[in-house]
Design a protein around this motif. Structure first.
Motif, PDB file in Angstrom:
ATOM      1  N   ILE A 191      26.021  39.015  27.474  1.00  0.00           N
ATOM      2  CA  ILE A 191      25.549  38.663  26.172  1.00  0.00           C
ATOM      3  C   ILE A 191      26.659  37.852  25.639  1.00  0.00           C
ATOM      4  N   THR A 192      27.828  38.357  25.433  1.00  0.00           N
ATOM      5  CA  THR A 192      28.882  37.682  24.771  1.00  0.00           C
ATOM      6  C   THR A 192      29.136  36.361  25.291  1.00  0.00           C
ATOM      7  N   GLU A 193      29.112  36.206  26.629  1.00  0.00           N
ATOM      8  CA  GLU A 193      29.494  34.870  27.168  1.00  0.00           C
ATOM      9  C   GLU A 193      28.443  34.013  26.686  1.00  0.00           C
ATOM     10  N   GLN A 194      27.108  34.274  26.789  1.00  0.00           N
ATOM     11  CA  GLN A 194      25.924  33.406  26.374  1.00  0.00           C
ATOM     12  C   GLN A 194      25.947  33.149  25.090  1.00  0.00           C
ATOM     13  N   GLU A 195      26.421  34.161  24.224  1.00  0.00           N
ATOM     14  CA  GLU A 195      26.665  33.674  22.755  1.00  0.00           C
ATOM     15  C   GLU A 195      27.782  32.712  22.350  1.00  0.00           C
TER      16      GLU A 195
END
Length: 81
Positions: A37-41
């Motif tokens: 999720i952090t990577e996609q954000e």
């Protein structure tokens, strides 16, 4: 046939070990999903920033403007007192 107390305790201990293993697997999965999720954000933020047709200096000035808008006006509150 009745289960002896010792057999029940052993069965429960075995069940506990299995439950702890499953718990560890799920915790690892949660950490992995949070990382994704952090990577996609972060990728979305980078894409948005890169899509802005502005120089690095213009982007810096814009970010400073946003930061200053969020800060309470310290000078005004002192004058009011």
């Amino acid at each position: 046939m009745r289960e002896t107390r010792e057999n029940k305790i052993e069965r429960l201990k075995t069940e506990l070990v299995k439950a702890k293993e499953k718990s560890s697997e799920w915790q690892a999965r949660v950490r992995d999903i949070e990382r994704q999720i952090t990577e996609q954000e972060n990728l979305a933020i980078l894409q948005t920033v890169r899509s802005v047709a502005a120089s690095p200096e213009e982007l810096r000035d814009l970010l400073e403007l946003i930061r200053s808008a969020k800060e309470p006006p310290a000078a005004n509150s002192e004058k009011e007192n």
